[in-house]
Design an enzyme around this catalytic site. Structure first.
Site, PDB file in Angstrom:
ATOM      1  N   LYS A  88       0.812  -1.229   0.000  1.00  0.00           N
ATOM      2  CA  LYS A  88       0.000   0.000   0.000  1.00  0.00           C
ATOM      3  C   LYS A  88       0.843   1.275   0.000  1.00  0.00           C
ATOM      4  O   LYS A  88       0.431   2.303  -0.512  1.00  0.00           O
ATOM      5  CB  LYS A  88      -0.953   0.007   1.199  1.00  0.00           C
ATOM      6  N   GLU A 110      -9.477   6.059   3.365  1.00  0.00           N
ATOM      7  CA  GLU A 110     -10.265   4.985   3.953  1.00  0.00           C
ATOM      8  C   GLU A 110      -9.321   3.827   4.198  1.00  0.00           C
ATOM      9  O   GLU A 110      -8.264   3.749   3.569  1.00  0.00           O
ATOM     10  CB  GLU A 110     -11.363   4.546   2.974  1.00  0.00           C
ATOM     11  N   SER A 389       1.550  -9.822  -0.858  1.00  0.00           N
ATOM     12  CA  SER A 389       1.251  -8.382  -0.788  1.00  0.00           C
ATOM     13  C   SER A 389       1.514  -7.764   0.576  1.00  0.00           C
ATOM     14  O   SER A 389       1.712  -6.554   0.684  1.00  0.00           O
ATOM     15  CB  SER A 389      -0.203  -8.146  -1.201  1.00  0.00           C
TER      16      SER A 389
HETATM   17  C1  LIG Z   1      -1.737  -6.985   2.593  1.00  0.00           C
HETATM   18  C2  LIG Z   1      -2.891  -6.647   1.709  1.00  0.00           C
HETATM   19  N1  LIG Z   1      -3.030  -7.312   0.553  1.00  0.00           N
HETATM   20  C3  LIG Z   1      -4.057  -7.057  -0.290  1.00  0.00           C
HETATM   21  C4  LIG Z   1      -5.018  -6.100   0.025  1.00  0.00           C
HETATM   22  C5  LIG Z   1      -6.152  -5.903  -0.925  1.00  0.00           C
HETATM   23  O1  LIG Z   1      -6.099  -4.694  -1.607  1.00  0.00           O
HETATM   24  P1  LIG Z   1      -5.763  -4.628  -3.138  1.00  0.00           P
HETATM   25  O2  LIG Z   1      -6.649  -5.601  -3.837  1.00  0.00           O
HETATM   26  O3  LIG Z   1      -6.038  -3.220  -3.527  1.00  0.00           O
HETATM   27  O4  LIG Z   1      -4.322  -4.995  -3.313  1.00  0.00           O
HETATM   28  C6  LIG Z   1      -4.914  -5.389   1.231  1.00  0.00           C
HETATM   29  C7  LIG Z   1      -5.907  -4.366   1.585  1.00  0.00           C
HETATM   30  O5  LIG Z   1      -5.917  -3.797   2.609  1.00  0.00           O
HETATM   31  C8  LIG Z   1      -3.817  -5.667   2.084  1.00  0.00           C
HETATM   32  O6  LIG Z   1      -3.664  -5.032   3.250  1.00  0.00           O
END
Ligand SMILES: Cc1ncc(COP(=O)(O)O)c(C=O)c1O
Length: 406
Positions: A88, A110, A389
């Site tokens: 993020k 948000e 992620s």
């Molecule tokens: C670690 C992590 N992965 C994935 C996501 C999902 O978001 P996005 O689909 O925008 O990557 C989030 C959302 O808060 C997150 O904290």
């Protein structure tokens, strides 16, 4: 960069469905973003901060023991090692610098899992900006460590008690604040959602993930992976990974939150095939169709009357009824395959990664790993790149003792 059309449409999706008061601020943002992209000093400042502050490039880790067990070769793109623990911050930093250029010193955001809120509060502290973060009270309870982190960083975290008290409701409040304070305030949206230019801008700021991973795979293996796998909430980590590979002969899988069941309200899988209500069923089956939410036209979980359905996922960051409009187009084109895994499968995958690789993933990221674990028999011999992620510290309070492979 492959973009939408001039109106921000990805095929039939995307666009700008907002009240008149937001039209001009969105045009202003679009122009400021285009100017920033052309400005060498903006690009240099962003890439210097991504290197020296965020810790980029993030490494690529070969998951050796897991690969051995599953019979395929799994590489992990380690966004969990970014400062603040998730991808993020790539986007928060880009938009924070843009807000400064626009002379907007107040930021609203948000957050669902709290990772975007933490990234935003961090960037605001770094750049000297005021920070207000809206968060559903359900999410505040289940992601309490991140609430504390945001507050320690000077963020003003405001609980949202309406609706399902999750991400959708937090976005409603953030947009309301933005409409009221638009002259002084930038809305730092955290995924590839919302009105144009947000889906494109957030994707661009996240595309560093795929650019790095593509070069790292080539350097490490001499080629490209067979398959990319990423979880899909709004879809920013997935778009960030996929974008650099769109012209390559590489398969792509987006993994949504299958939650507890396919029943309406018990999952957040926007691409789950629509089913007519079962005869005699008390609760309607989920229905995903095209609709407008938070300024963009996309696939949306809704009932037959068009009311937005509640959602559920054990992963707060995936618990949202709509998906980024570029994903909607990639789905229709068949370029990306979208599928889902359940809460239970994500928890099992968490255990696999923890016990065989020594990694504690975010529950969101565990969804991507879970798909590989489930489909392993079909993936034998393949080279698979999974976007890890984020890290799972925020989830320690909701995790049972890990099971998984021993
Ligand atoms: C670690 C992590 N992965 C994935 C996501 C999902 O978001 P996005 O689909 O925008 O990557 C989030 C959302 O808060 C997150 O904290």
């Amino acid at each position: 960069m492959i973009g939408p059309d001039a109106g921000g449409h990805f095929g039939a999706y995307g666009g700008r469905y907002v009240p008149e008061t937001l039209m001009e601020p969105l045009r202003e943002l679009e122009a400021a973003y285009a100017a920033a992209l052309r400005d060498e000093s903006f690009r240099r400042e962003l890439s210097t901060l991504l290197r020296d502050y965020v810790g980029r490039p993030t490494p690529l880790t070969f998951a050796e023991r897991m690969s051995e067990r599953l019979g395929c070769r799994v590489y992990l793109k380690r966004e969990d090692l970014c400062h603040t623990g998730a991808h993020k911050i790539n986007n928060a930093l880009g938009q924070g610098l843009l807000a400064l250029r626009m002379g907007k010193r107040r930021i609203v955001a948000e957050t669902g899992a709290g990772q975007h809120g933490v990234a935003t509060a961090t960037v605001c502290a770094l750049l000297g900006l005021e920070c207000v973060v809206y968060m559903g009270t359900e999410d505040m309870a289940r992601q309490a460590p991140n609430v504390r982190r945001m507050r320690l960083l000077g963020g003003d975290v405001r609980g949202v008690d309406s609706g399902s008290r999750t991400l959708k409701d937090a976005i409603n409040e953030a947009m309301r604040d933005w409409v009221t304070n638009v002259r002084t305030t930038h809305y730092l949206l955290g995924s590839v959602l919302g009105a144009h230019p947000y889906p494109t801008m957030v994707r661009d700021f996240q595309s560093v993930i795929g650019v790095e991973a593509r070069a790292q795979m080539q350097e490490r293996t001499g080629g490209l992976p067979d398959l990319l796998v990423a979880c899909v909430g709004g879809g920013s980590n997935a778009m960030g990974l996929f974008h650099a590979f769109l012209d390559d002969p590489v398969g792509m899988v987006g993994v949504e939150a299958g939650g507890e069941s396919a029943q309406a309200g018990r999952h957040a899988a926007r691409f789950l095939p629509a089913r007519p209500p079962e005869r005699g069923a008390h609760a309607p089956s989920s229905f995903s169709g095209v609709g407008v939410l938070h300024g963009t036209c996309t696939y949306l979980l809704q009932d037959a009357a068009g009311n937005v359905l509640p959602t559920h996922s054990i992963a707060a960051g995936l618990d949202y009824p709509a998906v980024g409009p570029e994903h909607a187009l990639l789905h229709d084109q068949g370029r990306v395959r979208y599928t889902s895994v359940s809460d239970a499968e994500a928890l099992d995958a968490f255990g696999v990664l923890a016990l065989s690789e020594g990694l504690i993933p975010a529950l969101e990221s565990a969804h991507a790993v879970a798909w590989v674990v489930r489909e392993a028999a079909e993936l034998r011999g393949k080279v698979i790149l999974v976007n890890l992620s984020g890290r799972g510290d925020k989830d320690l309070g909701i995790l049972p003792d890990p099971g998984g492979l021993r």
